[in-house]
Design an enzyme around this catalytic site. Structure first.
Site, PDB file in Angstrom:
ATOM      1  CB  SER A   1     -29.194  -9.926  34.121  1.00 13.80           C
ATOM      2  OG  SER A   1     -28.165  -9.184  34.729  1.00 13.80           O
TER       3      SER A   1
ATOM      4  CB  CYS B   1     -37.451  -9.083  29.633  1.00  8.21           C
ATOM      5  SG  CYS B   1     -38.822  -7.938  29.697  1.00  8.21           S
TER       6      CYS B   1
ATOM      7  CD  GLU C   1     -22.716  -0.242  31.718  1.00  7.36           C
ATOM      8  OE1 GLU C   1     -23.949  -0.102  31.850  1.00  7.36           O
ATOM      9  OE2 GLU C   1     -22.034  -0.939  32.503  1.00  7.36           O
ATOM     10  NE  ARG C   2     -23.097  -3.926  27.714  1.00  3.74           N
ATOM     11  CZ  ARG C   2     -22.071  -3.643  28.523  1.00  3.74           C
ATOM     12  NH1 ARG C   2     -21.305  -2.598  28.304  1.00  3.74           N
ATOM     13  NH2 ARG C   2     -21.801  -4.419  29.556  1.00  3.74           N
TER      14      ARG C   2
ATOM     15  CG  PHE D   1     -28.623  -3.927  26.234  1.00  4.33           C
ATOM     16  CD1 PHE D   1     -29.071  -4.082  24.925  1.00  4.33           C
ATOM     17  CD2 PHE D   1     -28.413  -5.072  26.991  1.00  4.33           C
ATOM     18  CE1 PHE D   1     -29.304  -5.350  24.390  1.00  4.33           C
ATOM     19  CE2 PHE D   1     -28.637  -6.340  26.469  1.00  4.33           C
ATOM     20  CZ  PHE D   1     -29.088  -6.478  25.164  1.00  4.33           C
TER      21      PHE D   1
ATOM     22  CE  LYS E   1     -25.968   2.387  35.583  1.00  2.03           C
ATOM     23  NZ  LYS E   1     -25.554   1.751  34.294  1.00  2.03           N
TER      24      LYS E   1
ATOM     25  CD  GLU F   1     -32.551 -13.320  30.112  1.00  2.00           C
ATOM     26  OE1 GLU F   1     -31.708 -12.901  30.929  1.00  2.00           O
ATOM     27  OE2 GLU F   1     -33.587 -12.682  29.824  1.00  2.00           O
TER      28      GLU F   1
HETATM   29  P1  NAD Z   1     -27.605  -6.017  33.167  1.00  2.00           P
HETATM   30  O1  NAD Z   1     -28.113  -6.663  34.403  1.00  2.00           O
HETATM   31  O2  NAD Z   1     -26.251  -6.380  32.684  1.00  2.00           O
HETATM   32  O3  NAD Z   1     -27.567  -4.417  33.356  1.00  2.00           O
HETATM   33  C1  NAD Z   1     -28.671  -3.711  33.865  1.00  2.00           C
HETATM   34  C2  NAD Z   1     -28.151  -2.494  34.630  1.00  2.00           C
HETATM   35  O4  NAD Z   1     -27.363  -2.934  35.741  1.00  2.00           O
HETATM   36  C3  NAD Z   1     -27.259  -1.595  33.792  1.00  2.00           C
HETATM   37  O5  NAD Z   1     -27.596  -0.256  34.043  1.00  2.00           O
HETATM   38  C4  NAD Z   1     -25.857  -1.941  34.260  1.00  2.00           C
HETATM   39  O6  NAD Z   1     -24.970  -0.855  34.192  1.00  2.00           O
HETATM   40  C5  NAD Z   1     -26.058  -2.352  35.698  1.00  2.00           C
HETATM   41  N1  NAD Z   1     -25.091  -3.376  36.126  1.00  2.00           N
HETATM   42  C6  NAD Z   1     -24.502  -4.325  35.357  1.00  2.00           C
HETATM   43  N2  NAD Z   1     -23.671  -5.071  36.090  1.00  2.00           N
HETATM   44  C7  NAD Z   1     -23.724  -4.602  37.361  1.00  2.00           C
HETATM   45  C8  NAD Z   1     -23.090  -4.975  38.588  1.00  2.00           C
HETATM   46  N3  NAD Z   1     -22.238  -5.989  38.642  1.00  2.00           N
HETATM   47  N4  NAD Z   1     -23.384  -4.274  39.684  1.00  2.00           N
HETATM   48  C9  NAD Z   1     -24.252  -3.262  39.651  1.00  2.00           C
HETATM   49  N5  NAD Z   1     -24.889  -2.859  38.512  1.00  2.00           N
HETATM   50  C10 NAD Z   1     -24.627  -3.518  37.385  1.00  2.00           C
HETATM   51  O7  NAD Z   1     -28.714  -6.235  32.039  1.00  2.00           O
HETATM   52  P2  NAD Z   1     -28.629  -5.879  30.493  1.00  2.00           P
HETATM   53  O8  NAD Z   1     -27.708  -6.826  29.826  1.00  2.00           O
HETATM   54  O9  NAD Z   1     -28.419  -4.423  30.310  1.00  2.00           O
HETATM   55  O10 NAD Z   1     -30.140  -6.180  30.049  1.00  2.00           O
HETATM   56  C11 NAD Z   1     -30.596  -7.445  29.706  1.00  2.00           C
HETATM   57  C12 NAD Z   1     -31.242  -8.135  30.889  1.00  2.00           C
HETATM   58  O11 NAD Z   1     -32.329  -7.366  31.377  1.00  2.00           O
HETATM   59  C13 NAD Z   1     -31.837  -9.483  30.510  1.00  2.00           C
HETATM   60  O12 NAD Z   1     -31.582 -10.388  31.556  1.00  2.00           O
HETATM   61  C14 NAD Z   1     -33.316  -9.193  30.397  1.00  2.00           C
HETATM   62  O13 NAD Z   1     -34.166 -10.302  30.587  1.00  2.00           O
HETATM   63  C15 NAD Z   1     -33.487  -8.194  31.478  1.00  2.00           C
HETATM   64  N6  NAD Z   1     -34.694  -7.404  31.305  1.00  2.00           N
HETATM   65  C16 NAD Z   1     -35.735  -7.627  32.157  1.00  2.00           C
HETATM   66  C17 NAD Z   1     -36.916  -6.928  32.006  1.00  2.00           C
HETATM   67  C18 NAD Z   1     -38.060  -7.145  32.945  1.00  2.00           C
HETATM   68  O14 NAD Z   1     -38.924  -6.296  33.019  1.00  2.00           O
HETATM   69  N7  NAD Z   1     -38.104  -8.254  33.691  1.00  2.00           N
HETATM   70  C19 NAD Z   1     -37.016  -5.973  30.987  1.00  2.00           C
HETATM   71  C20 NAD Z   1     -35.927  -5.765  30.141  1.00  2.00           C
HETATM   72  C21 NAD Z   1     -34.771  -6.488  30.318  1.00  2.00           C
END
Ligand code: NAD
Length: 502
Positions: free
Chosen positions: A229, A284, A179-180, A152, A176, A386
Site C-alpha cells: 500500500s 492493484c 504475514e497473511r 498479500f 519478507k 483505495e
Molecule cells: P501492505 O502495505 O499492508 O503490506 C505490504 C508489506 O508491507 C507486507 O509485507 C507487510 O508485512 C509490510 N508492512 C505492513 N505494514 C507495515 C508497516 N507499518 N511498516 C513496515 N512494513 C509494513 O499491503 P497489503 O495489504 O499486503 O497489499 C495490498 C496493497 O498492495 C494494496 O494497496 C495494493 O494496491 C497494493 N499492491 C500494489 C501493487 C503494485 O504493483 N502497485 C501490486 C500488488 C498490490
C-alpha cells in the site's frame, strides 16, 4: 490449537523457527478459522539471514550467467510440475479461486522465463577505438544482498517478479513475504534450492514491521524492492533511501475504466465485471471505477451491467464454478464494508449492496458480495481512497475532457483502461493520461514479462519499474572500463586539461 501448522523462516536452505515468541495468525478465509501461525521474526534473525546470504553470494556471483539461468529453467519446470499443489496452498491462505491462483503462479513464471534470458540481458556494451588505441566497455555487476517485501494479494507472482531477476543477476535475496499468506513463498524458496540454487542464496524471513525496519536499516542490504500500500511504500522509499539503498516501492491503486458511447458494450461489460470483481477486487490492476462518457452511455452500461453482476457466483476458493472467493481477513472484510457505508453516507447511489453477505455452510468465511455505486463524485472520500474489494463505483463524465481529468488528477496512477472503437481518441488518451499503464480495450493492462511494470504518482516511488529490462538495471550496477594497452609507440605528453577528442 489442534491441526494448526507452524510457518517458519527459510534460512541457509533450511526451515528456521523464530525465537521471538510473536506469532501471526494465518486464516482459512473460506471458514474464518486460523489454519496456521507464522513466527514473526526479529532484527537479529534478519541479521542472521543477511550474514548467510552475504557469505553465499560471493560464489553465486562467480557462477557464469548461463549456469545461473539454468537454475531458473529448472525452477520453472519444478513449479510447473507442482502447480496444483501450490495453487491449492495459495488459495487456502489467500481466498482467491484455484484457477486464479494458477494465474498468479503462471504470471510469476513468465518473469522466470524472462530471467532465463539473463546471459543475453547481462551482456555489456563495447566500443572499439573510442580514442587512439582506446576501447571502452561496460559490465553489469550484482549489488550483493538485496531484499524484497511483498503484499498479500499475489503471494507467488510478486515474489517471482523480484527474486527471479535478482538471483539471475548474481545477487543473494532476502524475501519478507506478507504475514497473511506466507506459505507459498517458502515453498518457492525450497523449490529454488531443489532447482540447484546454492543454500543461503535465497532466504525467507517472516515477519511484520520489525523485520521490515531491520531490512531498511541493515547496512549489507544494498537494494529493497517493495510492493504494497502507498503509505508503507512511501515510508520504505524514504527510509531505505536515507540508509543509502536503491529502492523501488510500488503502492496502491484506483484504476479507472473510461467507456465511450462507441464502445463494444457486450465486451466492455464482460471485461469490467471480470476486472472489478475477479479476485474479490484485491488486485492493484483491478478496475474499481467506471467512467461512462455521457448519461446515455451510463444508462446503457447499467442496463447490461446489473444483470451480469446478478449472475456472479461467490463461493469457496475450491469451487470451480465460483467467480470469486472470500477476501483475505475479517479485518479486510470490515474495512471494505466500512467504505460501502461511507459511500452511502456521502450520497452515492447504492445499486447493489454486498454488505452482510454470507455463504451458506461457510458463515464464518470472509465473503463480501458484489457492490455497485452510481453517481459517485470526485469529492467523495470513498472515491479518492483505495477500497481493494469487490466494489465498483460509477462516476459519470459529461465529456471526454472530464473523463481524461479523473484518472489524471487522482492521487493514484497505476493503471487505466479506455473502451472505444475510435483509434484517434484512444491514441490521444494514451498519450495524455497521467497514469503509468494504459489499456486500450484491455481491462487489466499488466505488461508482459519483457516489458516493465510500474505505476505513477502514489502508485510507484523510485525510478525503475518491476521486471523487464528495468529490473536488470535495478539489480545490477554498471561498471565502465576505459582501456589502452602499451603499443611501443612514443610516450604521450602529460595531460593537464581534460582529454577531449580533437
Ligand atoms: P501492505 O502495505 O499492508 O503490506 C505490504 C508489506 O508491507 C507486507 O509485507 C507487510 O508485512 C509490510 N508492512 C505492513 N505494514 C507495515 C508497516 N507499518 N511498516 C513496515 N512494513 C509494513 O499491503 P497489503 O495489504 O499486503 O497489499 C495490498 C496493497 O498492495 C494494496 O494497496 C495494493 O494496491 C497494493 N499492491 C500494489 C501493487 C503494485 O504493483 N502497485 C501490486 C500488488 C498490490
Amino acid at each position: 490449537m489442534t491441526g494448526v501448522r507452524d510457518i517458519h523462516h527459510f534460512i541457509g536452505g533450511a526451515a528456521s523457527p523464530s525465537a521471538s515468541g510473536r506469532l501471526g495468525d494465518v486464516f482459512d478465509p473460506n471458514t474464518g478459522r486460523v489454519q496456521a501461525r507464522v513466527g514473526l521474526g526479529t532484527a537479529d534473525e534478519l541479521a542472521k539471514a543477511v550474514a548467510v546470504a552475504k557469505a553465499a553470494q560471493v560464489e553465486w556471483a562467480a557462477v557464469n550467467p548461463q549456469r545461473r539461468a539454468r537454475v531458473m529453467f529448472e525452477f520453472k519446470r519444478l513449479v510447473e510440475a507442482r502447480i496444483d499443489e501450490l495453487a491449492h496452498l495459495l488459495s487456502s491462505e489467500h481466498g482467491k479461486v484455484i484457477a486464479d491462483s494458477k494465474g498468479d503462479i503462471q504470471r510469476g513464471l513468465e518473469v522466470i522465463e524472462f530471467a532465463c534470458g539473463a546471459p543475453h540481458l547481462l551482456k555489456g556494451d563495447y566500443t572499439n577505438n573510442a580514442g587512439p588505441g582506446i576501447d571502452v566497455y561496460s559490465m553489469r555487476q550484482p549489488l550483493g544482498v538485496v531484499a524484497g517485501i511483498t503484499p498479500f494479494n499475489f503471494p507467488a507472482m510478486i515474489p517471482m517478479w523480484m527474486f527471479g531477476m535478482a538471483l539471475v543477476c548474481g545477487n543473494a535475496f532476502i524475501l519478507k513475504p506478507s504475514e497473511r499468506d506466507p506459505s507459498v513463498p517458502v515453498r518457492l524458496a525450497e523449490l529454488m534450492l531443489e532447482a540447484g540454487l546454492p543454500a543461503g542464496v535465497m532466504n525467507v524471513v517472516q515477519g511484520d514491521k520489525t523485520v521490515v525496519d531491520a531490512i531498511l536499516d541493515h547496512p549489507d542490504i544494498r537494494a529493497v524492492s517493495f510492493v504494497g500500500s502507498s503509505d508503507i511504500a512511501h515510508y520504505i522509499y524514504e527510509r531505505g533511501n536515507a540508509a543509502g539503498k536503491r529502492v523501488q516501492a510500488m503502492g496502491g491503486a484506483k484504476n479507472h475504466a473510461i467507456v465511450l458511447p462507441d464502445a463494444d458494450f457486450d465486451q466492455t461489460v464482460a471485461d469490467l465485471v471480470g476486472a472489478a470483481f475477479g479476485s474479490a477486487g484485491e488486485r492493484c490492476m483491478a478496475l474499481p471505477v467506471v467512467v461512462p462518457v455521457g448519461d446515455k452511455t451510463a444508462d446503457m452500461l447499467l442496463d447490461r451491467l446489473l444483470p451480469e453482476i446478478g449472475k456472479l457466483r461467490i463461493g469457496v476458493s475450491t469451487d470451480p464454478d465460483a467467480h470469486y472467493g472470500p477476501v483475505v481477513t475479517a479485518a479486510h472484510k470490515a474495512r471494505i464494508e466500512s467504505y460501502i457505508d461511507m459511500g452511502v453516507r456521502e450520497g452515492a447511489e447504492l445499486l447493489v449492496d454486498g454488505r452482510g453477505f454470507t455463504l451458506q455452510g461457510h458463515e464464518g468465511g470472509f465473503f463480501v458480495g458484489p457492490t455497485l455505486f452510481d453517481r459517485v463524485t470526485p469529492a467523495m472520500q470513498s472515491y479518492r481512497e483505495e477500497i481493494f474489494g469487490p466494489v465498483l463505483q460509477m462516476v459519470r463524465a459529461p465529456d471526454m475532457e472530464t473523463a481524461l481529468k479523473l484518472p489524471s488528477e487522482h492521487q493514484y496512477g497505476n493503471g487505466v483502461a479506455i473502451f472505444t472503437r475510435n483509434g484517434g481518441v484512444a491514441r490521444d488518451f494514451a498519450h495524455a493520461v497521467n497514469v503509468g499503464m494504459v489499456g486500450i480495450n484491455v481491462p487489466i493492462p499488466v505488461p508482459v514479462a519483457y516489458h516493465s511494470f510500474g505505476g505513477w504518482k502514489r502508485s510507484g516511488f523510485g525510478d525503475l519499474d518491476q521486471y523487464g529490462e528495468d529490473s536488470i538495471r535495478f539489480y545490477t550496477k554498471a561498471k565502465k572500463v576505459t582501456q589502452r594497452w602499451p603499443s611501443g609507440g612514443p610516450v604521450t605528453d602529460s595531460a593537464f586539461i581534460i582529454p577531449t577528442l580533437k
